[in-house]
Scaffold this active site. Structure first.
Site, PDB file in Angstrom:
ATOM      1  N   ASN A   1      11.381 -13.034   7.043  1.00 24.52           N
ATOM      2  CA  ASN A   1      10.541 -13.477   8.154  1.00 24.52           C
ATOM      3  C   ASN A   1       9.968 -14.881   7.954  1.00 24.52           C
ATOM      4  O   ASN A   1       9.314 -15.161   6.943  1.00 24.52           O
ATOM      5  CB  ASN A   1       9.377 -12.474   8.310  1.00 24.52           C
ATOM      6  CG  ASN A   1       8.764 -12.495   9.691  1.00 24.52           C
ATOM      7  OD1 ASN A   1       9.244 -13.197  10.579  1.00 24.52           O
ATOM      8  ND2 ASN A   1       7.706 -11.714   9.865  1.00 24.52           N
TER       9      ASN A   1
ATOM     10  N   HIS B   1       2.089   2.428  13.064  1.00 25.77           N
ATOM     11  CA  HIS B   1       0.988   1.465  12.992  1.00 25.77           C
ATOM     12  C   HIS B   1       0.030   1.642  14.154  1.00 25.77           C
ATOM     13  O   HIS B   1       0.351   1.258  15.283  1.00 25.77           O
ATOM     14  CB  HIS B   1       1.526   0.045  13.120  1.00 25.77           C
ATOM     15  CG  HIS B   1       2.081  -0.516  11.873  1.00 25.77           C
ATOM     16  ND1 HIS B   1       2.074  -1.864  11.603  1.00 25.77           N
ATOM     17  CD2 HIS B   1       2.653   0.066  10.801  1.00 25.77           C
ATOM     18  CE1 HIS B   1       2.642  -2.073  10.432  1.00 25.77           C
ATOM     19  NE2 HIS B   1       3.013  -0.916   9.930  1.00 25.77           N
TER      20      HIS B   1
ATOM     21  N   ARG C   1      -0.827   4.480   9.826  1.00 29.96           N
ATOM     22  CA  ARG C   1      -1.573   3.367   9.233  1.00 29.96           C
ATOM     23  C   ARG C   1      -2.604   2.913  10.247  1.00 29.96           C
ATOM     24  O   ARG C   1      -2.283   2.771  11.430  1.00 29.96           O
ATOM     25  CB  ARG C   1      -0.607   2.230   8.920  1.00 29.96           C
ATOM     26  CG  ARG C   1      -1.271   1.058   8.232  1.00 29.96           C
ATOM     27  CD  ARG C   1      -0.308  -0.110   8.051  1.00 29.96           C
ATOM     28  NE  ARG C   1      -0.569  -1.145   9.022  1.00 29.96           N
ATOM     29  CZ  ARG C   1      -0.214  -2.436   8.884  1.00 29.96           C
ATOM     30  NH1 ARG C   1       0.443  -2.828   7.808  1.00 29.96           N
ATOM     31  NH2 ARG C   1      -0.487  -3.328   9.804  1.00 29.96           N
TER      32      ARG C   1
ATOM     33  N   TYR D   1      -6.015  -9.242  10.430  1.00 28.03           N
ATOM     34  CA  TYR D   1      -4.619  -8.848  10.198  1.00 28.03           C
ATOM     35  C   TYR D   1      -4.307  -7.496  10.872  1.00 28.03           C
ATOM     36  O   TYR D   1      -5.089  -6.557  10.803  1.00 28.03           O
ATOM     37  CB  TYR D   1      -4.337  -8.718   8.694  1.00 28.03           C
ATOM     38  CG  TYR D   1      -3.052  -7.978   8.450  1.00 28.03           C
ATOM     39  CD1 TYR D   1      -1.828  -8.601   8.667  1.00 28.03           C
ATOM     40  CD2 TYR D   1      -3.054  -6.622   8.105  1.00 28.03           C
ATOM     41  CE1 TYR D   1      -0.633  -7.904   8.529  1.00 28.03           C
ATOM     42  CE2 TYR D   1      -1.870  -5.920   7.963  1.00 28.03           C
ATOM     43  CZ  TYR D   1      -0.667  -6.578   8.182  1.00 28.03           C
ATOM     44  OH  TYR D   1       0.508  -5.877   8.058  1.00 28.03           O
TER      45      TYR D   1
ATOM     46  N   ASP E   1      -3.649  -1.167   5.110  1.00 27.17           N
ATOM     47  CA  ASP E   1      -3.076  -2.339   4.444  1.00 27.17           C
ATOM     48  C   ASP E   1      -4.139  -3.438   4.339  1.00 27.17           C
ATOM     49  O   ASP E   1      -4.604  -3.962   5.356  1.00 27.17           O
ATOM     50  CB  ASP E   1      -1.876  -2.841   5.273  1.00 27.17           C
ATOM     51  CG  ASP E   1      -1.050  -3.895   4.539  1.00 27.17           C
ATOM     52  OD1 ASP E   1      -1.487  -4.358   3.478  1.00 27.17           O
ATOM     53  OD2 ASP E   1       0.033  -4.238   5.057  1.00 27.17           O
TER      54      ASP E   1
ATOM     55  N   HIS F   1      -3.502  -6.229   2.871  1.00 28.35           N
ATOM     56  CA  HIS F   1      -2.690  -7.435   3.010  1.00 28.35           C
ATOM     57  C   HIS F   1      -3.134  -8.548   2.069  1.00 28.35           C
ATOM     58  O   HIS F   1      -3.317  -9.707   2.472  1.00 28.35           O
ATOM     59  CB  HIS F   1      -2.652  -7.910   4.467  1.00 28.35           C
ATOM     60  CG  HIS F   1      -1.297  -8.390   4.882  1.00 28.35           C
ATOM     61  ND1 HIS F   1      -0.938  -9.702   4.833  1.00 28.35           N
ATOM     62  CD2 HIS F   1      -0.197  -7.727   5.317  1.00 28.35           C
ATOM     63  CE1 HIS F   1       0.316  -9.832   5.241  1.00 28.35           C
ATOM     64  NE2 HIS F   1       0.798  -8.644   5.530  1.00 28.35           N
TER      65      HIS F   1
ATOM     66  N   GLU G   1      -2.898  -0.223   0.602  1.00 33.11           N
ATOM     67  CA  GLU G   1      -1.746  -1.105   0.314  1.00 33.11           C
ATOM     68  C   GLU G   1      -2.181  -2.533   0.001  1.00 33.11           C
ATOM     69  O   GLU G   1      -3.105  -3.061   0.648  1.00 33.11           O
ATOM     70  CB  GLU G   1      -0.840  -1.091   1.546  1.00 33.11           C
ATOM     71  CG  GLU G   1       0.373  -1.973   1.424  1.00 33.11           C
ATOM     72  CD  GLU G   1       1.136  -2.047   2.741  1.00 33.11           C
ATOM     73  OE1 GLU G   1       1.017  -1.122   3.568  1.00 33.11           O
ATOM     74  OE2 GLU G   1       1.828  -3.056   2.942  1.00 33.11           O
TER      75      GLU G   1
ATOM     76  N   GLU H   1       5.818  -5.014  -1.159  1.00 35.23           N
ATOM     77  CA  GLU H   1       6.696  -5.469  -0.076  1.00 35.23           C
ATOM     78  C   GLU H   1       7.153  -6.911  -0.295  1.00 35.23           C
ATOM     79  O   GLU H   1       8.189  -7.300   0.233  1.00 35.23           O
ATOM     80  CB  GLU H   1       6.029  -5.298   1.294  1.00 35.23           C
ATOM     81  CG  GLU H   1       4.861  -6.222   1.546  1.00 35.23           C
ATOM     82  CD  GLU H   1       4.191  -5.991   2.896  1.00 35.23           C
ATOM     83  OE1 GLU H   1       4.100  -4.839   3.324  1.00 35.23           O
ATOM     84  OE2 GLU H   1       3.751  -6.980   3.496  1.00 35.23           O
TER      85      GLU H   1
ATOM     86  N   ARG I   1       6.822  -0.416  -2.754  1.00 38.46           N
ATOM     87  CA  ARG I   1       7.189  -0.717  -1.368  1.00 38.46           C
ATOM     88  C   ARG I   1       8.418  -1.613  -1.217  1.00 38.46           C
ATOM     89  O   ARG I   1       8.886  -1.826  -0.101  1.00 38.46           O
ATOM     90  CB  ARG I   1       5.998  -1.384  -0.663  1.00 38.46           C
ATOM     91  CG  ARG I   1       4.948  -0.368  -0.462  1.00 38.46           C
ATOM     92  CD  ARG I   1       3.918  -0.607   0.552  1.00 38.46           C
ATOM     93  NE  ARG I   1       4.125  -1.506   1.644  1.00 38.46           N
ATOM     94  CZ  ARG I   1       4.714  -1.189   2.800  1.00 38.46           C
ATOM     95  NH1 ARG I   1       5.217   0.010   2.980  1.00 38.46           N
ATOM     96  NH2 ARG I   1       4.792  -2.090   3.761  1.00 38.46           N
TER      97      ARG I   1
ATOM     98  N   HIS J   1       8.762  -0.712   2.720  1.00 36.26           N
ATOM     99  CA  HIS J   1       8.377  -1.630   3.787  1.00 36.26           C
ATOM    100  C   HIS J   1       9.296  -1.405   4.986  1.00 36.26           C
ATOM    101  O   HIS J   1      10.513  -1.279   4.819  1.00 36.26           O
ATOM    102  CB  HIS J   1       8.558  -3.047   3.235  1.00 36.26           C
ATOM    103  CG  HIS J   1       8.053  -4.159   4.075  1.00 36.26           C
ATOM    104  ND1 HIS J   1       8.500  -5.443   3.925  1.00 36.26           N
ATOM    105  CD2 HIS J   1       7.145  -4.202   5.064  1.00 36.26           C
ATOM    106  CE1 HIS J   1       7.887  -6.240   4.776  1.00 36.26           C
ATOM    107  NE2 HIS J   1       7.052  -5.505   5.485  1.00 36.26           N
TER     108      HIS J   1
ATOM    109  N   ASP K   1      10.094  -6.978  11.220  1.00 34.80           N
ATOM    110  CA  ASP K   1      10.893  -8.122  10.786  1.00 34.80           C
ATOM    111  C   ASP K   1      12.041  -7.702   9.857  1.00 34.80           C
ATOM    112  O   ASP K   1      12.817  -8.559   9.429  1.00 34.80           O
ATOM    113  CB  ASP K   1      10.027  -9.210  10.143  1.00 34.80           C
ATOM    114  CG  ASP K   1       9.023  -8.694   9.142  1.00 34.80           C
ATOM    115  OD1 ASP K   1       8.018  -8.091   9.561  1.00 34.80           O
ATOM    116  OD2 ASP K   1       9.235  -8.890   7.948  1.00 34.80           O
TER     117      ASP K   1
ATOM    118  N   GLU L   1       7.729   3.320   6.048  1.00 34.68           N
ATOM    119  CA  GLU L   1       7.034   2.648   7.161  1.00 34.68           C
ATOM    120  C   GLU L   1       7.995   2.503   8.340  1.00 34.68           C
ATOM    121  O   GLU L   1       9.177   2.211   8.158  1.00 34.68           O
ATOM    122  CB  GLU L   1       6.572   1.265   6.703  1.00 34.68           C
ATOM    123  CG  GLU L   1       5.831   0.482   7.771  1.00 34.68           C
ATOM    124  CD  GLU L   1       5.379  -0.902   7.278  1.00 34.68           C
ATOM    125  OE1 GLU L   1       5.943  -1.395   6.276  1.00 34.68           O
ATOM    126  OE2 GLU L   1       4.474  -1.467   7.893  1.00 34.68           O
TER     127      GLU L   1
ATOM    128  N   TRP M   1      -2.960 -14.788   3.263  1.00 33.04           N
ATOM    129  CA  TRP M   1      -2.853 -14.149   4.587  1.00 33.04           C
ATOM    130  C   TRP M   1      -2.439 -12.708   4.418  1.00 33.04           C
ATOM    131  O   TRP M   1      -1.622 -12.353   3.600  1.00 33.04           O
ATOM    132  CB  TRP M   1      -1.829 -14.877   5.468  1.00 33.04           C
ATOM    133  CG  TRP M   1      -1.663 -14.126   6.749  1.00 33.04           C
ATOM    134  CD1 TRP M   1      -2.542 -14.057   7.793  1.00 33.04           C
ATOM    135  CD2 TRP M   1      -0.568 -13.287   7.120  1.00 33.04           C
ATOM    136  NE1 TRP M   1      -2.060 -13.234   8.797  1.00 33.04           N
ATOM    137  CE2 TRP M   1      -0.859 -12.744   8.402  1.00 33.04           C
ATOM    138  CE3 TRP M   1       0.626 -12.924   6.493  1.00 33.04           C
ATOM    139  CZ2 TRP M   1       0.004 -11.857   9.074  1.00 33.04           C
ATOM    140  CZ3 TRP M   1       1.488 -12.058   7.146  1.00 33.04           C
ATOM    141  CH2 TRP M   1       1.179 -11.532   8.419  1.00 33.04           C
TER     142      TRP M   1
END
Ligand code: KDG
Ligand code: MG
Length: 417
Positions: free
Chosen positions: A52, A137, A162, A174, A225, A227, A251, A277, A298, A327, A331, A354, A417
Site C-alpha cells: 500500500n 471492522h 475489531r 485512526y 488496533d 496502530h 494489536e 502486519e 499477523r 493481516h 489493501d 482479519e 501513524w
C-alpha cells in the site's frame, strides 16, 4: 536454467517451464499489483504483490529484476525459486523484496494446485478446520456510533469484531470512516496529515470497551488496533486498563522495532497481544515469538515472502504457543486473501483472520470462491487458491497514486501513524 526433461505424473519439466510472467496494476477503488505466471502447458498462477502506497516499487522490482529470471525455469521448483530470489538477490528482506518474492511464490503454489487438481489447503496438509474465524471492522465517530456498528456486525453473523472510535479533540483518529464510506486509509495522492494525542486516546478506549461489553455481552470476541501509537509504558497501561473487558487481542500496542518494550507490557498485563502486519521475515518476529512476548503473529502471505516463508513462521510460532492472526485489510488483494484462507484452513495454530470487505468493483476484477458463513470464511475446492483476475476489466481501472497518512503530535513533531 536448463533442466533435463523429466516425466512425472503431473507432466514433464518441459510442460512446467515458465514461458511468461507479467505484472498487472489495477485500481478498482484502490491499487492492486498482481503477478501472473504462465507455464508452457498453459497453466497460469496468480500472486498478490500489493504494498500500500508503494505499489510501483514492487511492480518495478518484479518487472525489471525478477521476471527476466523466471522465464525458462521450472514452475514446480517452488522452494528453490524462493531460495534463489531470497539468497540469490544478496539484498535480503525488506517489504519491497519480500512482497515481490511472495507474488512469485503464491503464483507457483497456485500453479501446483492446478497441476495436481487440488485446492491449495490440500497441498499444505489438508483441512484442520471447516472455516476460518474472521473479524470485521466496526468503527464510529464516538462510542455511541461504534457500539451500534459492532451490533450490526453481530447481526451479520460475525463472532469477532475489531472496534475503534473517534477520540474527542483528535481530528482523523485512526480507523474511523469518513462520510459514511468504508474505512480506507490511503485516500490522497500525498499523505494526509493527522494529529495525535496520547492522553486523550488513553482516556477514551477503556470507556469504549466497557460500553461494548455492557451492550453486547461477554461472548463476542472484541479486538482493538493501537496502530503503533504508544510507548511501551503507555501500552502497558492501556493493556492493563482493558483487562476487565477480555479483548481477543490488542494489536500493535507499541512499535515493534523495540522488542524489549513488549516485556514491559507483559509485566503489567494479561491482555493478549498481536503484532506483525509490517514484518516481512521470520527474523523480524523471532525474538517476540521465542520469548512468548506476543500471542498472535499477523504477518501474512503477501508481505511475508509467500506461503513458503510464512509456513516457517507459523511452524516456529506453534512451538511457542503463538497463533496466527493474519493481516487482511482491503489493501491486500483477494489473491492474498484466497491464499491466506487456504493457509488458515490448514495451519494447526490458527487464531483468527482479519477481513475488511473489498469493494464490489474489486470483487468483480478478482472473482473468487471463498464465502462467509456463520462468522467464518470458507474456501472452495477450486484447484489452486481459487482467485482469478478479469484482465479486461482490470484494464479499465488505471493506477491512481495514493499514499498512507502520517501523524504528528500537537507541536508538529512526527509520530507513528
Ligand atoms: O496499509 C496499511 C493498512 O493495511 C493498515 O493500516 C491496516 O492496521 C491495519 C489493520 O490492522 O488492518
Ligand atoms: Mg493493524
Amino acid at each position: 536454467m536448463n533442466t533435463a526433461t523429466i516425466e512425472t505424473r503431473h507432466g514433464s519439466t518441459r510442460d512446467r517451464e515458465i514461458v511468461d510472467a507479467k505484472v498487472i496494476v489495477t485500481c478498482p477503488g484502490r491499487n492492486f499489483v498482481t503477478l501472473k505466471i504462465t507455464t508452457r502447458s498453459g497453466l497460469t498462477g496468480l500472486g498478490d504483490a500489493t504494498l500500500n502506497g508503494r505499489e510501483l516499487a514492487v511492480a518495478s522490482y518484479l518487472t525489471d529484476h525478477v521476471v527476466p529470471n523466471l522465464i525458462g525455469r521450472d514452475a514446480g521448483r517452488i522452494e528453490d525459486m524462493w531460495q534463489f530470489l531470497h539468497r540469490g538477490a544478496y539484498w535480503r528482506r525488506g517489504p519491497v523484496t519480500m512482497t515481490a518474492i511472495a507474488a512469485v511464490d503464491v503464483a507457483l503454489w497456485d500453479i501446483l494446485g492446478k497441476m495436481a487438481g487440488l485446492p491449495l489447503y490440500q497441498l499444505l496438509g489438508g483441512r484442520s478446520r471447516e472455516g476460518a474465524l474472521v473479524y470485521g471492522h466496526a468503527n464510529g465517530r464516538d462510542i455511541e456510533e461504534a457500539t451500534d456498528e459492532v451490533g450490526k456486525y453481530i447481526e451479520k453473523g460475525f463472532l469477532a469484531v475489531r472496534a475503534q472510535c473517534g477520540v474527542p479533540g483528535v481530528k482523523k483518529a485512526y480507523g474511523i470512516s469518513v462520510g459514511g464510506k468504508p474505512y480506507e486509509p490511503a485516500e490522497s495522492e500525498l499523505p494526509a496529515e493527522t494529529v495525535w494525542n496520547t492522553p486523550k486516546y488513553l482516556n477514551i478506549v477503556p470507556k469504549l470497551f466497557e460500553r461494548l461489553r455492557a451492550d453486547h455481552g461477554p461472548d463476542v470476541e472484541l479486538l482493538h488496533d493501537v496502530h503503533h501509537r504508544l510507548t511501551p509504558i503507555e501500552a502497558a497501561r492501556l493493556a492493563r486498563d482493558l483487562e476487565p473487558f477480555r479483548l481477543f487481542w490488542l494489536e500493535d500496542a507499541t512499535p515493534a522495532e523495540n522488542q524489549k518494550g513488549f516485556e514491559l507490557i507483559r509485566k503489567h498485563s494479561v491482555t493478549a497481544l498481536a503484532v506483525g502486519e509490517v514484518f516481512n521475515s521470520i527474523w523480524d518476529c523471532k525474538h517476540l515469538i521465542e520469548n512468548q512476548l506476543i500471542d498472535y503473529i499477523r504477518t501474512t502471505i503477501v508481505h511475508g515472502g509467500g506461503i513458503t516463508h510464512v509456513r516457517r513462521i507459523a511452524d516456529f510460532a506453534a512451538l511457542h504457543a503463538v497463533r496466527t492472526g493474519f493481516h487482511g485489510a482491503t489493501d491486500l488483494s483477494p489473491v492474498c486473501m484466497g491464499a491466506a484462507l487456504h493457509f488458515d484452513t490448514w495451519v494447526p495454530n490458527f487464531g483468527i483472520q482479519e477481513w475488511m470487505f473489498h469493494s464490489d468493483e474489486t470483487n468483480e476484477v478478482f472473482p473468487h470462491d471463498y464465502v462467509f458463513r456463520n462468522g467464518r470464511l470458507h474456501v472452495g475446492d477450486t484447484p489452486g487458491h481459487g482467485v482469478d483476475i478479469d484482465e479486461k476489466l482490470a484494464a479499465r481501472f488505471p493506477y491512481a497514486p495514493k499514499q498512507l497518512p502520517i501523524a504528528r503530535l500537537e507541536d508538529g513533531a512526527m509520530w507513528d501513524w
